[in-house]
Motif scaffolding. Structure first.
Motif, PDB file in Angstrom:
ATOM      1  N   GLY A  57       0.809  -1.215   0.000  1.00 20.98           N
ATOM      2  CA  GLY A  57       0.000   0.000   0.000  1.00 20.98           C
ATOM      3  C   GLY A  57       0.839   1.260   0.000  1.00 20.98           C
ATOM      4  O   GLY A  57       0.514   2.243  -0.688  1.00 20.98           O
ATOM      5  N   LEU A  58       1.944   1.250   0.771  1.00 20.95           N
ATOM      6  CA  LEU A  58       2.812   2.426   0.800  1.00 20.95           C
ATOM      7  C   LEU A  58       3.470   2.667  -0.553  1.00 20.95           C
ATOM      8  O   LEU A  58       3.572   3.817  -1.017  1.00 20.95           O
ATOM      9  N   VAL A  59       3.923   1.585  -1.195  1.00 19.73           N
ATOM     10  CA  VAL A  59       4.548   1.729  -2.520  1.00 19.73           C
ATOM     11  C   VAL A  59       3.527   2.230  -3.534  1.00 19.73           C
ATOM     12  O   VAL A  59       3.828   3.099  -4.366  1.00 19.73           O
ATOM     13  N   GLN A  60       2.317   1.685  -3.484  1.00 19.52           N
ATOM     14  CA  GLN A  60       1.284   2.136  -4.410  1.00 19.52           C
ATOM     15  C   GLN A  60       0.964   3.615  -4.193  1.00 19.52           C
ATOM     16  O   GLN A  60       0.817   4.374  -5.150  1.00 19.52           O
ATOM     17  N   GLY A  61       0.864   4.029  -2.923  1.00 12.89           N
ATOM     18  CA  GLY A  61       0.600   5.439  -2.647  1.00 12.89           C
ATOM     19  C   GLY A  61       1.718   6.335  -3.129  1.00 12.89           C
ATOM     20  O   GLY A  61       1.468   7.414  -3.701  1.00 12.89           O
ATOM     21  N   ALA A  62       2.974   5.893  -2.935  1.00 12.00           N
ATOM     22  CA  ALA A  62       4.118   6.687  -3.393  1.00 12.00           C
ATOM     23  C   ALA A  62       4.122   6.807  -4.917  1.00 12.00           C
ATOM     24  O   ALA A  62       4.422   7.878  -5.479  1.00 12.00           O
ATOM     25  N   PHE A  63       3.761   5.705  -5.598  1.00 15.02           N
ATOM     26  CA  PHE A  63       3.709   5.758  -7.062  1.00 15.02           C
ATOM     27  C   PHE A  63       2.670   6.766  -7.533  1.00 15.02           C
ATOM     28  O   PHE A  63       2.923   7.559  -8.446  1.00 15.02           O
ATOM     29  N   VAL A  64       1.481   6.737  -6.928  1.00 14.09           N
ATOM     30  CA  VAL A  64       0.420   7.663  -7.337  1.00 14.09           C
ATOM     31  C   VAL A  64       0.867   9.107  -7.131  1.00 14.09           C
ATOM     32  O   VAL A  64       0.690   9.971  -8.009  1.00 14.09           O
ATOM     33  N   VAL A  65       1.485   9.400  -5.993  1.00 15.39           N
ATOM     34  CA  VAL A  65       1.925  10.768  -5.706  1.00 15.39           C
ATOM     35  C   VAL A  65       2.979  11.220  -6.708  1.00 15.39           C
ATOM     36  O   VAL A  65       2.906  12.325  -7.269  1.00 15.39           O
ATOM     37  N   LEU A  66       3.988  10.358  -6.960  1.00 17.28           N
ATOM     38  CA  LEU A  66       5.051  10.728  -7.899  1.00 17.28           C
ATOM     39  C   LEU A  66       4.516  10.905  -9.312  1.00 17.28           C
ATOM     40  O   LEU A  66       4.943  11.815 -10.045  1.00 17.28           O
ATOM     41  N   ALA A  67       3.583  10.039  -9.708  1.00 14.18           N
ATOM     42  CA  ALA A  67       3.017  10.159 -11.053  1.00 14.18           C
ATOM     43  C   ALA A  67       2.223  11.446 -11.206  1.00 14.18           C
ATOM     44  O   ALA A  67       2.302  12.130 -12.235  1.00 14.18           O
ATOM     45  N   VAL A  68       1.452  11.814 -10.175  1.00 15.33           N
ATOM     46  CA  VAL A  68       0.688  13.058 -10.231  1.00 15.33           C
ATOM     47  C   VAL A  68       1.629  14.257 -10.254  1.00 15.33           C
ATOM     48  O   VAL A  68       1.404  15.221 -10.999  1.00 15.33           O
ATOM     49  N   VAL A  69       2.695  14.222  -9.471  1.00 18.67           N
ATOM     50  CA  VAL A  69       3.659  15.328  -9.461  1.00 18.67           C
ATOM     51  C   VAL A  69       4.312  15.470 -10.830  1.00 18.67           C
ATOM     52  O   VAL A  69       4.445  16.585 -11.364  1.00 18.67           O
TER      53      VAL A  69
END
Length: 398
Positions: A57-69
C-alpha cells in the motif's frame, strides 16, 4: 433561509463545479488503476518479493503521488487545467508555466483537484442507489440479500421515515458539492492564475501596445491632417487663379482623409493586429506626391532596390520618411527637403535634410517614436540641427 437552502439546486455554478469535480475523479482513475492492477500484483506476488500488504500500500501510494507530481510539472497540464477551470469554475485568467514556481503551483492544484474529485466522484456513484433504496423500501419488501447487510440493518430501512432520510441526503449532497466546488473556485486564481511577475509583464506589454498604437496614429493620422490642412490652405489661395491645381489638392485631401479613416478603423477594430499601416518603401512616390501638393518640395535620391528590403524594415523606413516630412511641414513650412535612401544587402540608411524653421526644437512623439522603432529593429536614429539645416539620420539593419 429557504433561499440559501435551495440555492445549490438552482445555481448553474453548482452543476458546472460538479462536472469539474467528476473530471478530477476521471483523471485519477488511470493512476489508481496502474497502482492497484499492476503494481499490487507485482509487489505482492511477483519477483518473489511477497511484500506485506502495508508495504504494498505504501509503494502504491508513493507511485500515485510521484506520477501526479510528474504530470503536474508538464507545461501542457497547466494550460489544460486552466482551460477547464475557466470554463467550469469561472477562472478569470490562467497563467503560463514559464517558471518552476508556476509548475509547482500546478502540481498543488492537480493534487487538490484529483483528491476532492475522487471523493465527490465516489459519493456520486454510491449515494444515489442508496437514496433510491430509501425512497422505495417502505413500499417494497426488503430482499434477504440486502437484509443481511449491516448498513441497512443499522438504519432500520423500511420505516416510514426512510424517504425523509433520502431527501436529507439529496440536500446534503448538493450542499457538499457547492461547498467543495466553491473551495476549488477560490483556489483556482491562486494556483492556476498568473503570478505577480507575470501580471506585471502583461501590464508592461499592454502599455507597450498602447504606446505603439499612439505612435502609429500620431505618424499616420497626424501626417494626413497636417498635409490636408496645408493642401486646403493652398487650394483656397489659388482657387481662382489655378483651378486645376486646386482640384488636384482637393482630390489629394479626399484620398488622404480616407486613408486616415482606414487607419482609425484598424486601430479601433483590430487592436491586436501587428501593424496599422502596411505602406512600405514601394509607396514613397504616392507619399511624396501628396506632400508636394501641400507646398513642400521633395528631392528623393533612392539608391538600391526597395523590393529587397524585408517587409517590417520597409514599413518602418516608409514611416520614417512620412514622419520626417510631417515634422518639416510643421516646423519649417514650405521648404525644400532632400531625402536620401541607400539600400545595401543588409542595411537601410536614410538621411533627410531641410532648412530650419522658426522652431528649432523637434522633440515630441514623432522623433521619439522614430528612435524607439529604430532601436526595436536593432538600429538607431538621430535628429539634430546642423548649421542652418535640420538633419535626420536613421540606420536600420536586418
Amino acid at each position: 433561509m429557504p433561499s440559501r437552502l435551495i440555492r445549490p439546486f438552482t445555481a448553474r455554478a453548482t452543476y458546472r463545479q460538479w462536472v469539474h469535480l467528476i473530471l478530477g475523479a476521471v483523471l485519477a482513475v488511470p493512476y489508481l488503476a496502474v497502482a492497484g492492477l499492476v503494481l499490487g500484483p507485482l509487489l505482492g506476488l511477483g519477483f518473489g518479493l511477497r511484500l506485506p500488504p502495508v508495504a504494498v500500500g505504501l509503494v502504491q501510494g508513493a507511485f500515485v503521488v510521484l506520477a501526479v507530481v510528474a504530470t503536474g510539472l508538464l507545461p501542457a497540464t497547466r494550460s489544460l487545467s486552466g482551460a477547464a477551470a475557466k470554463s467550469l469554475l469561472g477562472l478569470p485568467e490562467s497563467g503560463d508555466a514559464d517558471t518552476w514556481p508556476d509548475r509547482w503551483r500546478t502540481v498543488c492544484w492537480l493534487v487538490v483537484h484529483l483528491a476532492l474529485g475522487s471523493g465527490i466522484g465516489l459519493l456520486t456513484l454510491i449515494v444515489p442507489p442508496f437514496i433510491l433504496l430509501l425512497f422505495a423500501d417502505p413500499l417494497l419488501a426488503l430482499s434477504p440479500e440486502l437484509a443481511g447487510i449491516s448498513l441497512y440493518r443499522a438504519f432500520d430501512i423500511g420505516q416510514w421515515w426512510a424517504p425523509l432520510v433520502g431527501l436529507g441526503l439529496i440536500v446534503a449532497g448538493f450542499h457538499l458539492v457547492a461547498v467543495v466546488g466553491a473551495l476549488l473556485a477560490r483556489l483556482a486564481p491562486t494556483l492556476l492564475g498568473p503570478s505577480e511577475h507575470e501580471r506585471l509583464r502583461r501590464q508592461v506589454e499592454e502599455l507597450s501596445e498602447r504606446n505603439r498604437l499612439a505612435s502609429e496614429l500620431h505618424d499616420s493620422v497626424g501626417h494626413v491632417l497636417n498635409v490636408a490642412a496645408l493642401q486646403a490652405s493652398a487650394a483656397n489661395r489659388v482657387l481662382d487663379s489655378d483651378p486645376t491645381f486646386a482640384r488636384e489638392a482637393l482630390a489629394a485631401i479626399a484620398d488622404s482623409t480616407r486613408a486616415a479613416l482606414a487607419d482609425l478603423d484598424n486601430a479601433l477594430g483590430a487592436l491586436r493586429s501587428s501593424t496599422l499601416d502596411e505602406s512600405s518603401l514601394a509607396d514613397l512616390d504616392d507619399l511624396i506626391r501628396s506632400t508636394e501638393l501641400a507646398g513642400l518640395e521633395v528631392r528623393l535620391d533612392l539608391q538600391g532596390n526597395p523590393g529587397s528590403v524585408p517587409p517590417q524594415v520597409s514599413r518602418e523606413g516608409y514611416r520614417v520618411v512620412r514622419e520626417g516630412l510631417t515634422n518639416t511641414l510643421r516646423h519649417a513650412g514650405r521648404v525644400r527637403v532632400a531625402v536620401r535612401i541607400a539600400i545595401s544587402p543588409r542595411t537601410l540608411d536614410m538621411d533627410m535634410t531641410n532648412p530650419l524653421g522658426s522652431s528649432t526644437s523637434r522633440r515630441g512623439l514623432g522623433l521619439d517614436g522614430i528612435k524607439r522603432r529604430a532601436q526595436a529593429l536593432g538600429g538607431h536614429a538621430e535628429g539634430a540641427a546642423k548649421g542652418d539645416n535640420w538633419q535626420l539620420q536613421v540606420h536600420l539593419p536586418w
